[in-house]
Design an enzyme around this catalytic site. Structure first.
Site, PDB file in Angstrom:
ATOM      1  N   GLU A 286       0.793  -1.219   0.000  1.00 56.92           N
ATOM      2  CA  GLU A 286       0.000   0.000   0.000  1.00 56.92           C
ATOM      3  C   GLU A 286       0.832   1.279   0.000  1.00 56.92           C
ATOM      4  OE1 GLU A 286      -0.261  -1.708   4.257  1.00 56.92           O
ATOM      5  OE2 GLU A 286      -0.229  -2.418   2.209  1.00 56.92           O
ATOM      6  N   ASP A 328      19.792  15.492 -32.320  1.00 53.08           N
ATOM      7  CA  ASP A 328      20.322  16.237 -33.448  1.00 53.08           C
ATOM      8  C   ASP A 328      21.736  16.662 -33.074  1.00 53.08           C
ATOM      9  OD1 ASP A 328      20.644  17.616 -35.768  1.00 53.08           O
ATOM     10  OD2 ASP A 328      19.169  19.171 -35.353  1.00 53.08           O
ATOM     11  N   ASP A 591      14.468  20.643 -29.918  1.00 54.72           N
ATOM     12  CA  ASP A 591      14.093  21.988 -29.467  1.00 54.72           C
ATOM     13  C   ASP A 591      13.120  22.703 -30.391  1.00 54.72           C
ATOM     14  OD1 ASP A 591      15.731  22.427 -31.603  1.00 54.72           O
ATOM     15  OD2 ASP A 591      17.278  23.545 -30.516  1.00 54.72           O
ATOM     16  N   ASP A 595      10.207  18.841 -33.744  1.00 53.98           N
ATOM     17  CA  ASP A 595      10.703  17.774 -32.866  1.00 53.98           C
ATOM     18  C   ASP A 595       9.629  17.272 -31.909  1.00 53.98           C
ATOM     19  OD1 ASP A 595      13.367  17.770 -33.825  1.00 53.98           O
ATOM     20  OD2 ASP A 595      13.832  19.527 -32.610  1.00 53.98           O
ATOM     21  N   ASN A 659       5.312 -14.062   4.786  1.00 55.20           N
ATOM     22  CA  ASN A 659       4.548 -14.026   6.036  1.00 55.20           C
ATOM     23  C   ASN A 659       3.106 -14.470   5.834  1.00 55.20           C
ATOM     24  OD1 ASN A 659       6.670 -13.188   7.588  1.00 55.20           O
ATOM     25  ND2 ASN A 659       6.199 -11.003   7.415  1.00 55.20           N
ATOM     26  N   ASN A 684       1.963  -5.347   8.910  1.00 53.95           N
ATOM     27  CA  ASN A 684       2.222  -4.828   7.564  1.00 53.95           C
ATOM     28  C   ASN A 684       2.434  -3.318   7.589  1.00 53.95           C
ATOM     29  OD1 ASN A 684       2.408  -5.431   4.713  1.00 53.95           O
ATOM     30  ND2 ASN A 684       0.492  -4.302   4.474  1.00 53.95           N
ATOM     31  N   ASP A 688       5.863  -1.331   6.538  1.00 53.01           N
ATOM     32  CA  ASP A 688       5.895  -0.355   5.447  1.00 53.01           C
ATOM     33  C   ASP A 688       6.429   0.989   5.919  1.00 53.01           C
ATOM     34  OD1 ASP A 688       5.103  -1.821   3.271  1.00 53.01           O
ATOM     35  OD2 ASP A 688       2.971  -1.535   3.633  1.00 53.01           O
TER      36      ASP A 688
END
Length: 865
Positions: A286, A328, A591, A595, A659, A684, A688
């Site tokens: 999560e 280029d 640029d 492009d 686990n 958990n 985390d």
């Protein structure tokens, strides 16, 4: 194969084009124009397509990983675990909102295009010139253009008077382009010298233009459409999607396994259902969206210090996964400025005399001043061009030269400079190195022409210089005086190679990134630059060859080609897509407006601060300094980011899977659940939170050495080795607690919680690196959050605080604590031993052999050949 839809007009004469369009030089009638406007639509090249906020939101919520997290959140809320519900929903919404903000980028790019389009035009209608809205133009209209006007559509020149156009917005070239009607003898040869493109601007002279394409049929329209198209998923997006599918499969397997075993063993009950749900929630990472966002944000912060602006955070990962960079030559391999490098005489030797004459001409010539004049005078001494100006003939594109009449004493001198090929025919003599004059016979003319061709192949721009003595009669200078000249030589100009380019390309090559040069210049110019810089390059392909190749054939050729020359704007994005089809992760730096489609099509699009608004808005990353060395730093940053994300993935999936598998198996043999549902979620969550220091961790040198790509097979391999290893030691814990020490339920759950959280958190220091644990030092932030999380878990489990969630406070029996400590130490030793088998060789951005993965043209279906 793709071709310019208007290419036929660029190779046809004016009469042919007028006939094809059923048009006249005097313009259309109002009725003809109205009929064409109704049939072809308005001349609107840039149309906005805005998805609703709801549509954007729903598309992201359909992603497997996001859907899994939201399902887990709502199940947690339905079972009373509101803390988990709030945490997961907030994290997911933060990630989704960030993604929606990034999508706004394409809409801004389209808005930037609109600002480059003219509003009104002077149109010939019904035999007179009227001012009309540009949206009302149709093919067949004729338009008057003057200096300062924006070209409102694509067309050809019917007549011109010194017309010059700034096309840098499309081509990136700094020099104004001369525009003139196409000669009847030139028809059949593709050429844009008579072509005018919407969005460019007139900088000099006048022209009568015939409109040949409007709206979406123009080059501007094609660029706008490509910027708005849904891009194929980037390497990062493909990786996240694959991860979601992997977690979905693992979760589905585990939940079905638990429900089946519970039904067989003791029948389904509410507690069994909640246990299975808790396992599913426990398996979902999560905090992954937060870990990824923080990791990427940290990378963006570090790159900002190196003058790199990151617009799309996930582009940092894509930069690390990049194994091909298309660029280029101008601005990245060269300095993007014109310098005068010297002059040479008719024998090819350096000549200060030619430089002196050229500077004198630049100083006194009137009319339009070019960048070549500026380069000549940039380092000129104060005395350069001494003399008195008596008159001049300004430069124009018909003569392609400029002349000045200068007096250095009693005898005036005419000095002419211009294109060598137009100046040489006006000369009858040549000035030798010793100052003597020699006849310009055919043999000497041929030697000079060969010398000019050789210089041109080196990418040098030349200005020829000639002179003659004039009678001091005071008459007005005329073009007829530009005859019987003495050819002195040529001034030489160059966009100099960037000094840092060689080292930067070498760094990129060492990091596994192949640099491919895509240029509109001729092959000799690009080859000379590459040779000068000593860049590694194999294979060359020109635009005409590419035009004749199918997409599949092009995909086969681009892999073994590093130099692409005489490339048209639309071919740039074809090359990028072809490289992606072969499995490469592609970066493109550009640029100009032309492009933008290639920038949009690449995995990671790059532009520079001085680029057009459209290019910068289409890009994911903007370089404040156009230097490939900065990109090399960015590649290392991207790989550091990827390494840290993969650390969390490996640790999270393997630990959670191990686990959850342990508890599922234990539920088969134990008369009670090994952990209560709330204790599973607590385990958990603490784990985390303890890993939020991962974004700050360092990466080993080997993690930065080669391109990295998401490899779910490697994640699954790691999970299936390290997860069951964890389960084996969990089984040993169960046996010790239940069979040997005969612990009661509360003690069992407390002890197993302690062992589980200790092994999960401490093993991070082992599996965060492929080196021996003692050979790679973790970042202090990761150390603090990990050990802090472990301390918080022990405080919760072994003090009266834990009574709320069913834990037994100290003192636990000494044999229980000693057993848990011993099992943890042995597990860590085994993890250190097995990790070398669990960590597969890293995936790179290299293509899969013998497979052509056809990336769909925006939103289509992927096919493998």
């Amino acid at each position: 194969m793709t071709h310019d839809p208007q290419s036929a007009f660029w190779s046809a004469g004016a009469d042919q084009t007028l006939k094809a369009l059923t048009a006249r030089p005097t313009g259309l009638t109002s009725s003809e124009a109205a009929e064409r406007l109704a049939r072809l639509g308005p001349n609107v090249a840039v149309t906005s397509v805005h998805r609703s906020l709801i549509a954007k939101l729903l598309r992201r919520l359909a992603e497997p990983l996001i859907a899994i997290l939201l399902i887990a959140a709502f199940i947690s809320g339905a079972t009373g675990d509101w803390q988990s519900f709030v945490i997961i929903v907030v994290i997911v919404l933060f990630s989704v909102v960030l993604d929606i903000v990034q999508e706004h980028k394409a809409e801004v790019a389209v808005a930037a295009l609109k600002s480059s389009v003219a509003v009104k035009a002077s149109v010939h209608r019904d035999g007179r010139v009227v001012e009309l809205q540009v949206r009302d133009l149709v093919p067949g209209d004729t338009i008057d253009l003057r200096a300062g006007d924006l070209v409102p559509a694509d067309g050809i020149v019917l007549s011109s008077k010194g017309a010059t156009v700034n096309e840098s917005i499309l081509t990136g070239e700094p020099y104004p382009a001369e525009k003139r009607p196409r000669a009847a003898s030139d028809t059949g040869k593709p050429d844009t010298s008579s072509a005018l493109f919407g969005g460019t601007s007139m900088v000099g002279g006048e022209a009568l233009m015939l409109v040949v394409a409007t709206g979406a049929s123009t080059r501007f329209g094609a660029i706008a459409a490509s910027v708005q198209e849904k891009a194929a998923p980037t390497a990062f997006e493909r990786g996240v999607h694959a991860l979601g599918m992997l977690i979905l499969r693992l979760t589905g397997f585990l939940v079905l396994f638990v429900l089946l075993t519970q039904m067989i063993g003791r029948g389904l009950s509410l507690e069994s259902f909640l246990f299975a749900v808790a396992l599913a929630v426990g398996l979902t990472p999560e905090l992954l969206p937060m870990v990824m966002t923080v990791t990427l944000a940290r990378g963006a912060e570090r790159m900002a210090a190196r003058k790199v602006v990151v617009k799309r955070l996930s582009a940092i990962h894509d930069l690390g996964a990049m194994d091909v960079l298309c660029t280029d030559k101008t601005g990245t391999l060269t300095e993007a400025r014109i310098v005068h490098t010297g002059s040479f005489g008719v024998d090819g030797a350096d000549s200060a005399r030619v430089t002196e004459l050229a500077r004198c001409n630049s100083r006194f010539a009137s009319g339009m001043r070019s960048s070549l004049d500026d380069a000549l005078m940039a380092e000129a001494p104060q005395s350069a061009g001494d003399g008195t100006r008596l008159g001049d003939l300004p430069f124009d594109f018909d003569r392609r030269r400029a002349s000045v009449l200068v007096s250095h004493g009693a005898e005036p001198q005419l000095i002419t400079k211009g294109a060598p090929e137009s100046l040489l025919p006006l000369c009858t003599q040549a000035e030798a190195a010793d100052g003597s004059l020699v006849p310009l016979d055919d043999a000497l003319r041929a030697r000079i022409t060969t010398l000019l061709d050789d210089k041109g192949r080196q990418g040098l721009r030349l200005l020829g210089v000639g002179w003659r003595k004039m009678a001091p009669d005071g008459r007005k200078l005329a073009t007829s005086d530009e005859a019987d000249l003495v050819f002195a030589g040529c001034a030489v100009f160059l966009d100099p190679p960037k000094a840092s380019a060689t080292a930067a390309v070498a760094r990129l090559a060492k990091a596994g990134v192949r640099v491919k040069v895509i240029s509109g210049d001729a092959a000799p110019v690009v080859q000379h630059l590459v040779a000068t810089l000593g860049l590694p390059a194999i294979g060359i392909l020109n635009g005409d060859e590419i035009a004749d190749l199918s997409d599949i054939a092009l995909a086969a050729r681009v892999v073994t080609t590093d130099l692409f020359v005489r490339i048209s704007p639309d071919q740039k994005s074809r090359i990028v897509r072809a490289l992606r089809r072969t499995g490469h992760t592609v970066g493109f730096i550009g640029d100009g407006i032309n492009d933008a489609p290639a920038i949009h099509a690449a995995d990671v699009g790059l532009s520079v601060e001085g680029g057009t608004d459209v290019a910068r808005e289409a890009a994911d990353i903007i370089l404040l300094a156009p230097d490939l060395g900065v990109l090399a730093d960015g590649v290392a940053e991207g790989r550091r980011t990827y390494a840290n994300i993969m650390k969390y993935l490996r640790m999270g999936t393997s630990s959670n899977f191990g686990n959850m598998l342990s508890m599922a198996l234990a539920s088969l043999v134990l008369p009670f659940l090994p952990l209560a549902p709330l204790q599973i979620l607590l385990n958990n969550l603490i784990y985390d939170i303890s890993e939020i220091g991962i974004p700050f961790d360092t990466a080993d040198e080997e993690d930065l050495a080669k391109p990295r790509a998401w490899d779910m097979k490697a994640v699954l391999r790691f999970t299936l080795i390290m997860g069951p290893l964890s389960s084996i030691f969990d089984g040993a814990t169960f046996a010790v607690l239940w069979l040997m020490l005969k612990s009661d339920v509360a003690t069992f759950r407390t002890a197993w919680f302690v062992e589980s959280i200790a092994t999960q958190i401490l093993v991070i220091f082992i599996i965060r690196t492929s080196r021996p644990v003692w050979a790679s030092r973790p970042n202090i932030v990761l150390t603090a959050t990990s050990l802090g999380g472990l301390a918080a878990a022990l405080l919760l489990a072994l003090t009266p605080i834990g009574h709320v969630v069913g834990f037994v406070p100290l003192p636990l029996p000494l044999p229980v604590l000693a057993s848990m400590a011993a099992i943890t130490l042995v597990y860590l030793a085994m993890a250190e031993t097995l990790k070398r088998f669990a960590v597969a060789p890293p995936a790179t951005g290299r293509p899969r052999p013998l497979q052509l993965a056809i990336v769909p043209p925006k939103g289509g279906t992927r096919r493998d050949l």
